[in-house]
Scaffold this motif. Structure first.
Motif, short mmCIF file in Angstrom:
data_model
loop_
_atom_site.label_atom_id
_atom_site.label_comp_id
_atom_site.label_asym_id
_atom_site.label_seq_id
_atom_site.Cartn_x
_atom_site.Cartn_y
_atom_site.Cartn_z
N GLU A 104 0.81 -1.32 0.03
CA GLU A 104 0.09 -0.07 -0.12
C GLU A 104 1.07 1.24 -0.02
OE1 GLU A 104 -2.66 -0.02 3.17
OE2 GLU A 104 -3.95 -2.05 2.74
N ASN A 105 1.77 1.28 0.68
CA ASN A 105 2.83 2.34 0.78
C ASN A 105 4.26 2.07 0.78
OD1 ASN A 105 3.92 4.90 1.38
ND2 ASN A 105 3.41 4.80 3.60
N PRO A 106 4.75 1.78 -0.41
CA PRO A 106 6.08 1.21 -0.54
C PRO A 106 7.29 2.41 -0.08
CG PRO A 106 5.19 1.58 -2.72
CD PRO A 106 4.03 1.56 -1.61
N ALA A 107 6.76 3.38 -0.31
CA ALA A 107 7.55 4.77 -0.06
C ALA A 107 8.07 4.67 1.42
CB ALA A 107 7.13 5.92 -0.53
N ILE A 108 7.23 4.10 2.31
CA ILE A 108 7.73 4.22 3.64
C ILE A 108 9.09 3.59 3.96
CG2 ILE A 108 6.94 1.86 4.27
CD1 ILE A 108 5.66 3.21 6.60
N VAL A 109 9.65 2.77 3.07
CA VAL A 109 11.06 2.41 3.53
C VAL A 109 11.99 3.34 3.30
CG1 VAL A 109 10.54 -0.04 2.70
CG2 VAL A 109 11.24 1.55 1.12
N ILE A 115 13.49 1.59 8.62
CA ILE A 115 14.14 0.32 8.83
C ILE A 115 14.90 0.00 10.08
CG2 ILE A 115 15.85 -1.02 7.86
CD1 ILE A 115 15.19 -0.25 5.14
N SER A 116 15.62 1.18 10.46
CA SER A 116 16.46 0.70 11.88
C SER A 116 15.41 0.87 13.00
CB SER A 116 17.21 2.12 12.04
OG SER A 116 16.50 3.36 12.12
N SER A 117 14.33 1.37 13.18
CA SER A 117 13.35 1.20 14.29
C SER A 117 12.76 -0.11 14.05
CB SER A 117 12.54 2.75 14.20
OG SER A 117 11.77 2.42 13.09
N THR A 118 12.62 -0.52 12.90
CA THR A 118 11.52 -1.64 12.83
C THR A 118 12.43 -2.86 13.27
OG1 THR A 118 10.34 -1.05 11.02
CG2 THR A 118 10.67 -3.18 11.06
N ILE A 119 13.61 -2.56 12.93
CA ILE A 119 14.76 -4.07 13.14
C ILE A 119 14.92 -3.75 14.67
CG2 ILE A 119 17.01 -4.77 13.06
CD1 ILE A 119 17.01 -3.77 10.29
N SER A 120 15.17 -2.59 15.31
CA SER A 120 15.41 -2.34 16.94
C SER A 120 14.23 -3.12 17.58
CB SER A 120 15.66 -0.93 17.12
OG SER A 120 15.84 -0.67 18.46
N GLY A 150 1.37 5.04 12.72
CA GLY A 150 2.75 5.19 13.27
C GLY A 150 3.64 3.69 12.72
N ALA A 151 2.97 2.85 12.02
CA ALA A 151 3.69 1.95 11.48
C ALA A 151 4.55 1.21 12.51
CB ALA A 151 4.62 2.43 10.41
#
Length: 444
Positions: A104-109, A115-120, A150-151
């Motif tokens: 839906e929102n590929p630009a979010i990467v 990416i760093s907060s997702t991994i953390s 907020g993803a």
């Protein structure tokens, strides 16, 4: 009395018409309207729920997860029928899988720190779980959830509770994200989660290519043998951070090298008889015309598109082809297009930065002032290269080589536009120059 929905429920009601069943490894995730309120449910696949031990596994996990005080862990309640547990009711909220989110929102990467907060977040929660001998096992994009506003990362059911089930049935379609030992009935431990999380991190980077400095870390994390992997997801995460830090250190080193080269160049130029060094123009690596002119690439965006748009287009095109894999030929084309745009953006920025010092006003400075301004200019160039490379998802070795070529070309051009003999810095006269001057004066 009439029931009045709260704000979150109003939002969910608004989005309900768009909601469809989403396939997770163990069931379908969807919303159901009960007594005027929308609730989240997972309806388990028949081939999973029919296992004799399944209901007891779900009950045990629901009880233990209710005691875990971490908002990233979703709580749930088993729904039971005559044949046992057939579904679970999940806590209130609007949740998507990562697969849905990026579709839906590929630009979010490309969003800063996404990416760093997702991994953390995944590492923090997984470390807590592993300390309790709970292992998620499968970090497939369809098995990692995110809160839409907020993803923020969320996890639901964990694989270690369901080891009694047939694993090839449970993880049908997402086998690439599950460690080999799971299917071989081997030991499942923290290294199993290291493998799957490594696969997930690689998937996050797939649109722009895995940064060069991270390839070795991901290769170790996803090694076939558990003994060759990191011992924990925390060790894996620390290795990722260390390599990223090395990249930043490398950029500082490049800046220092450029400053040293400028200093050495000025030193030799100021000598009475400087050595003539032939400038060798770097070999250009043009992108083939048929690739550059292909209007279908990157969804018809222009060369002036910003990096977030580029990342969005690349990710969207990848998902149009296959939600879980990317055609290698297409990825090379996308990468080439991204490099072309990086060249254009960095050339524009570098030209502005170099013009601050390579002009007649600034070049007529003392050697000390010239070197000081050169140092500031070099640091600014290195910072701009790092910024544009990160936005374009280019590896540091590639972006630095391109940046170096552009700087060499622009510097040569600007030097030729200035005084070709003195570059604006008046050199000391040599003995030969003095002799020639004296002879001319005597003739007069």
């Amino acid at each position: 009395m009439r029931y009045v929905m709260n704000f979150e429920e109003l939002l969910e009601t608004r989005d309900a018409r768009k909601t469809t069943k989403v396939r997770l490894p163990y069931g379908y995730f969807y919303k159901r309207l009960i007594d005027g309120k929308y609730s989240n449910f997972v309806e388990f696949h028949d081939e999973v729920a029919d296992h004799v031990a399944f209901s007891s596994c779900v009950r045990r996990e629901a009880e233990e997860m209710s005691k875990l005080d971490d908002r990233r862990q979703l709580k749930f309640t088993p729904n039971e029928g005559g044949d046992g547990v057939y579904a679970i009711a999940v806590e209130v909220g609007h949740y998507l899988t990562f697969e849905q989110l990026l579709n839906e929102n590929p630009a979010i990467v490309a969003r800063k720190n996404f990416i760093s907060s997702t991994i953390s977040d995944l590492v923090d929660l997984t470390t807590q779980l592993n300390d309790k001998n709970i292992f998620h096992v499968c970090f497939a994009p369809s098995n990692v959830l995110v809160r839409k506003s907020g993803a923020n990362v969320r996890l639901l059911c964990h694989g270690s509770y369901y080891m009694k089930l047939e694993q090839d049935v449970l993880y049908d379609g997402v086998e690439d994200f599950v460690a080999p030992e799971v299917f071989a009935e081997g030991t499942v431990d923290a290294r199993t989660d290291v493998y799957s999380l490594g696969k997930f991190v690689a998937w996050l980077y797939q649109s722009g290519g895995i940064p060069f400095e991270l390839k070795g870390v991901l290769a170790k994390a996803t090694a076939q043998s558990p003994d060759d992997r990191y011992a924990s997801v925390k060790d894996f995460h620390q290795a990722l951070l260390a390599r990223q830090s090395m990249r930043r250190t490398g950029l500082v080193g490049v800046a220092a090298l450029l400053i040293a080269l400028l200093a050495v160049g000025c030193y030799f130029y100021l000598l009475p008889t400087p050595e003539v060094i032939e400038y060798v123009k770097p070999v250009d690596e043009p992108i083939p015309d048929d690739m550059v002119d292909d209007e279908s690439l990157l969804l018809d965006i222009g060369a002036d598109a910003d990096s977030a748009t580029i990342a969005a287009a690349v990710q969207q095109q990848a998902y149009l082809n296959d939600s879980l894999s990317v055609d290698e030929r297409k990825m090379r084309e996308y990468q080439a297009k991204a490099e072309q745009i990086f060249r254009k953006q960095f050339t524009r920025a570098a030209d502005q930065i170099l013009s601050k010092i390579y002009n007649n006003e600034k070049m007529n400075l003392t050697e000390k002032d010239f070197l000081a301004r050169s140092r500031a200019m070099t640091e600014e160039l290195a910072k701009k290269e790092a910024e544009l490379a990160k936005e374009a998802n280019l590896g540091n070795d590639r972006s630095q080589r391109i940046a170096s070529e552009i700087i060499d070309q622009l510097t040569s051009k600007k030097m030729k536009e200035l005084d070709p003999d003195y570059m604006g810095i008046h050199k000391k006269p040599s003995d030969d120059d003095k002799t020639i001057n004296t002879t001319v004066k005597n003739k007069k």
